[in-house]
Motif scaffolding. Sequence first.
Motif, PDB file in Angstrom:
ATOM      1  N   ALA A  68       0.913  -1.201   0.149  1.00  0.00           N
ATOM      2  CA  ALA A  68       0.019   0.074  -0.087  1.00  0.00           C
ATOM      3  C   ALA A  68       1.062   1.339   0.013  1.00  0.00           C
ATOM      4  O   ALA A  68       1.882   1.228   0.429  1.00  0.00           O
ATOM      5  N   GLY A  69       0.224   2.268  -0.669  1.00  0.00           N
ATOM      6  CA  GLY A  69       1.127   3.494  -0.578  1.00  0.00           C
ATOM      7  C   GLY A  69       1.772   4.119   0.459  1.00  0.00           C
ATOM      8  O   GLY A  69       2.916   4.352   0.469  1.00  0.00           O
ATOM      9  N   GLN A  74       6.778   4.719   4.127  1.00  0.00           N
ATOM     10  CA  GLN A  74       7.600   4.076   5.179  1.00  0.00           C
ATOM     11  C   GLN A  74       9.075   3.270   4.901  1.00  0.00           C
ATOM     12  O   GLN A  74      10.059   3.661   5.464  1.00  0.00           O
ATOM     13  N   ARG A  75       8.758   2.611   3.702  1.00  0.00           N
ATOM     14  CA  ARG A  75       9.925   1.718   3.460  1.00  0.00           C
ATOM     15  C   ARG A  75      11.066   2.822   2.778  1.00  0.00           C
ATOM     16  O   ARG A  75      12.228   2.797   3.164  1.00  0.00           O
ATOM     17  N   LEU A 191      -3.175   7.707  -0.214  1.00  0.00           N
ATOM     18  CA  LEU A 191      -2.227   7.731  -1.113  1.00  0.00           C
ATOM     19  C   LEU A 191      -2.534   6.780  -2.125  1.00  0.00           C
ATOM     20  O   LEU A 191      -3.117   5.585  -2.083  1.00  0.00           O
ATOM     21  N   ALA A 192      -2.282   6.991  -3.558  1.00  0.00           N
ATOM     22  CA  ALA A 192      -2.588   5.911  -4.693  1.00  0.00           C
ATOM     23  C   ALA A 192      -1.159   5.611  -5.295  1.00  0.00           C
ATOM     24  O   ALA A 192      -0.394   6.388  -5.670  1.00  0.00           O
ATOM     25  N   PRO A 206       5.438   5.088  -8.588  1.00  0.00           N
ATOM     26  CA  PRO A 206       5.160   6.252  -7.945  1.00  0.00           C
ATOM     27  C   PRO A 206       3.955   6.168  -6.958  1.00  0.00           C
ATOM     28  O   PRO A 206       3.086   5.214  -7.203  1.00  0.00           O
ATOM     29  N   VAL A 207       3.981   7.087  -5.878  1.00  0.00           N
ATOM     30  CA  VAL A 207       2.904   6.952  -4.717  1.00  0.00           C
ATOM     31  C   VAL A 207       2.530   8.568  -4.891  1.00  0.00           C
ATOM     32  O   VAL A 207       3.246   9.351  -4.795  1.00  0.00           O
TER      33      VAL A 207
END
Length: 282
Positions: A68-69, A74-75, A191-192, A206-207
Amino acid sequence: MSEQRTARTPAVLAGLVLLASAAGCAGTGAGGGPGAAPGSSGSGTAARSSAAASPASAQPENGVAALAGAEIVQRSVAALKEAGSVRITGRGSSQGQTVTFDLSADTAGNCAGTMGLSGQGTFRLVKLGTQLWVKPDEVFWRTHGGAATEDLVGDKYLKTTTDNTDFSEIGTVCDLDALGSALVEQTPGGLAVGKPVTVDGTPAVPVTGTADGATSTLTVATRGRPYPLRMERTGGEETGRVELKEFGTPVPTETPAPSDTVDLDRLNGDGDAPTDPSTMSL
């Protein structure tokens, strides 16, 4: 110091403050989307060195494309934190002014590179700890300083410290921890995750998020370390695009020699004691 030189000094400081504050606004605006980057020194250099042994396209997938976005963000933040340093290039617009920058910065607050403001010149920048040196170019002097001040300073750096509140924005831009914290605080919700793209040969995803009329996009590597590779912001009052590269490369720590510097805090004084910049008419 002559009256002519003294009178010119407020204009010089005002110009530098303009560059610094605009760079700060554009820096946070350009990356004010999902992600970005706090960091702290650590074992990132070793991680980068091993990753550099093969092209990004040949490195194993890191799994972020399936997340997920918010988790991708976070990563990427964690990867940048482990790297500990990065080169940041790009441009941003704030309040009708365009700022360009090419800076190497680390989590200890050290940085080196250049900043510029459209039509008003550029300056070289070196920051080591709390010490700060700036060296304006000829265009800057023509715009803000005039011949008298250019003659006074010559081809030297102006030296100050981060205790000088007029330069606090530069301190923020140069510190990955401070800049990263500011950027993370601005991460919008909802976020997408977009379709796979490539950034300088590196597969990425891309996020995107939207807040306050502005759309921000963080593009994160999907092979090797999930580094944040690009930050963009469109719409709203602050727009920009930032590229991140050279993760884990140490920031140059060589500083200008005393013979190549002029003390900015004394430039408008009588030479016996520093002048408080807050008392200067800008």
